[in-house]
Scaffold this motif. Structure first.
Motif, short mmCIF file in Angstrom:
data_model
loop_
_atom_site.label_atom_id
_atom_site.label_comp_id
_atom_site.label_asym_id
_atom_site.label_seq_id
_atom_site.Cartn_x
_atom_site.Cartn_y
_atom_site.Cartn_z
N HIS A 67 -46.37 19.08 -60.58
CA HIS A 67 -46.10 19.61 -59.25
C HIS A 67 -46.62 21.04 -59.19
O HIS A 67 -46.34 21.84 -60.08
N ILE A 68 -47.37 21.34 -58.16
CA ILE A 68 -47.97 22.67 -58.06
C ILE A 68 -47.59 23.34 -56.74
O ILE A 68 -47.23 24.50 -56.70
N ALA A 69 -47.69 22.58 -55.64
CA ALA A 69 -47.54 23.17 -54.31
C ALA A 69 -46.10 23.55 -53.99
O ALA A 69 -45.85 24.47 -53.21
N ARG A 70 -45.15 22.84 -54.59
CA ARG A 70 -43.76 23.08 -54.27
C ARG A 70 -42.96 23.05 -55.57
O ARG A 70 -43.32 22.34 -56.51
N THR A 71 -41.88 23.81 -55.61
CA THR A 71 -40.92 23.69 -56.71
C THR A 71 -39.58 23.27 -56.12
O THR A 71 -39.26 23.61 -54.97
N PHE A 72 -38.84 22.51 -56.88
CA PHE A 72 -37.52 22.06 -56.42
C PHE A 72 -36.60 23.27 -56.29
O PHE A 72 -36.55 24.13 -57.19
N GLN A 73 -35.85 23.31 -55.20
CA GLN A 73 -35.01 24.48 -54.92
C GLN A 73 -33.55 24.25 -55.27
O GLN A 73 -32.75 25.17 -55.21
N TRP A 100 -40.33 1.90 -68.23
CA TRP A 100 -41.05 3.06 -67.70
C TRP A 100 -40.32 4.37 -67.95
O TRP A 100 -39.11 4.41 -68.18
N GLU A 101 -41.11 5.41 -67.94
CA GLU A 101 -40.58 6.76 -68.10
C GLU A 101 -41.42 7.67 -67.22
O GLU A 101 -42.62 7.44 -67.02
N MET A 102 -40.80 8.71 -66.72
CA MET A 102 -41.48 9.62 -65.79
C MET A 102 -40.99 11.03 -66.04
O MET A 102 -39.81 11.25 -66.24
N HIS A 103 -41.93 11.97 -66.07
CA HIS A 103 -41.48 13.36 -66.10
C HIS A 103 -42.40 14.24 -65.26
O HIS A 103 -43.58 13.92 -65.07
N VAL A 104 -41.80 15.27 -64.73
CA VAL A 104 -42.50 16.19 -63.84
C VAL A 104 -42.52 17.57 -64.48
O VAL A 104 -41.51 18.02 -65.03
N ASP A 105 -43.67 18.21 -64.43
CA ASP A 105 -43.75 19.61 -64.80
C ASP A 105 -44.07 20.39 -63.53
O ASP A 105 -44.66 19.86 -62.59
N GLU A 106 -43.64 21.64 -63.51
CA GLU A 106 -43.97 22.50 -62.37
C GLU A 106 -44.91 23.59 -62.88
O GLU A 106 -44.54 24.36 -63.76
N THR A 107 -46.11 23.62 -62.32
CA THR A 107 -47.11 24.58 -62.80
C THR A 107 -47.36 25.65 -61.73
O THR A 107 -47.01 25.47 -60.56
N PRO A 108 -47.96 26.78 -62.11
CA PRO A 108 -48.02 27.94 -61.20
C PRO A 108 -48.85 27.72 -59.93
O PRO A 108 -50.02 27.32 -60.00
N PHE A 109 -48.23 28.01 -58.81
CA PHE A 109 -48.88 27.89 -57.50
C PHE A 109 -50.16 28.71 -57.42
O PHE A 109 -51.16 28.28 -56.84
N GLU C 106 -43.16 22.86 -73.04
CA GLU C 106 -41.77 22.46 -72.80
C GLU C 106 -41.58 22.29 -71.30
O GLU C 106 -41.78 23.24 -70.54
N THR C 107 -41.26 21.08 -70.88
CA THR C 107 -41.14 20.80 -69.44
C THR C 107 -39.67 20.57 -69.08
O THR C 107 -38.84 20.33 -69.96
N PRO C 108 -39.34 20.64 -67.80
CA PRO C 108 -37.92 20.68 -67.39
C PRO C 108 -37.13 19.39 -67.70
O PRO C 108 -37.53 18.29 -67.31
N PHE C 109 -36.01 19.58 -68.36
CA PHE C 109 -35.12 18.47 -68.71
C PHE C 109 -34.68 17.68 -67.49
O PHE C 109 -34.59 16.45 -67.54
N ASP C 110 -34.40 18.37 -66.42
CA ASP C 110 -33.82 17.68 -65.26
C ASP C 110 -34.88 17.10 -64.31
O ASP C 110 -34.55 16.66 -63.21
N LEU C 111 -36.14 17.09 -64.77
CA LEU C 111 -37.19 16.42 -64.01
C LEU C 111 -37.77 15.29 -64.85
O LEU C 111 -38.98 15.18 -65.08
#
Lengths: 142, 142, 142
Positions: A67-73, A100-109, C106-111
């Motif tokens: 995720h780049i454009a938005r971060t969870f608030q 299945w497994e899924m993970h999200v990283d948040e990278t710098p906008f 290291e990516t977010p645990f809660d995502l």
């Protein structure tokens, strides 16, 4: 922004099914950002190249999302996102018996460009135009 | 450190063109860090495996970059980096009519090894030697 | 959680060797978390798709790791982890004459979800059950 990488067993999906999955994912983001931000890359991985618990797994779908454009608030929006994705993705994954497994990283906008342009901040006039035209164009404000 | 992942349409580049692109990227980093830090991995992705806006895209180049050795210290250096990359990459991407997107993540310096060695900090004697020899070797200081 | 992506030269490993490497990796994490958290994906990359220092490299192994379930709590544990991995991975990499590089994000645990479930926190009753059963199941506490 969101870049979805979908690792899946060879032959798991037809071209139309991949398109359907990509459109389902795109529909979620498309309500709040330009649809062309959504990229989905599929990659077939055979069982002898995919290990879970140290064993080859012939029926595993692994979703890696940036995720780049938005971060969870808030925690609520995080849970809401994954709950919704669970339901949305089920016809392509859980309902077919895949694990299945899924993970999200948040990278710098501010380390992100499309067609060489730094995307506009959420809620700006430029973003409104990018949404309307569904393509990148020169920024009119900083 | 920087690891560039380049998703591109099948047949977009010859081997020489890929090497040229890798060398252009390497030239930017090679002024300030060992050249062998720069890794570039190309991966062809066919249109039915690459979706933008939920549609298969036959002419899209997606650059995913991990920065490890250095982090940007100011907005000016961020903008400078992307501006320079825009110009540098144009002959391989924009000038050929490809659409493209690029994003950089910054990952932890101290969770990174080369040949089993933790790389030296910027500006140290060890880094100077690594630059001169263009290879990893035992550290002489912590 | 940990997702290991292993880029390797084509033909570097047989299926059994890949399984052996995946099991070695899994053994490290399996002491402190469910073994099924450990995913390892292998991807062959030919020399003309893998560049180091701007040159094609026929014998390079690149390990890209995402840690999700745990974050390192001290410098000592970081150094310990990499030191151990160096030893553990040697038979598949250094001892065969491959050059190699490895980095962890290291990516977010809660995502992060598995089978649609948010994994339990470390040390909880639910995690103990997940470890014992080596599979995801509904959470019994938040």
């Amino acid at each position: 922004m969101p870049l979805w990488k979908v690792y899946h067993p060879p032959g798991a999906y037809t071209g139309d099914e991949k398109k359907g999955l990509a459109q389902a994912i795109t529909s979620v983001y498309g309500r709040v950002m330009p649809k062309f931000y959504v990229g989905v890359v599929f990659q077939a991985v055979s069982a002898d190249n995919a290990y879970i618990s140290g064993e080859p797994h012939p029926a595993f779908v692994r979703l890696c999302v940036d995720h780049i454009a938005r971060t969870f608030q808030s925690d609520a929006t995080k849970v809401g996102f994954f709950t919704r994705m669970n339901t949305l993705l089920a016809p392509w994954i859980a309902d077919r018996g895949f694990e299945w497994e899924m993970h999200v990283d948040e990278t710098p906008f501010d380390l992100w460009t499309i067609q060489g342009y730094f995307p506009p901040r959420a809620g700006t006039e430029d973003e409104t135009r990018w949404i309307a035209e569904n393509r990148a164009s020169p920024r009119t404000h900083p």
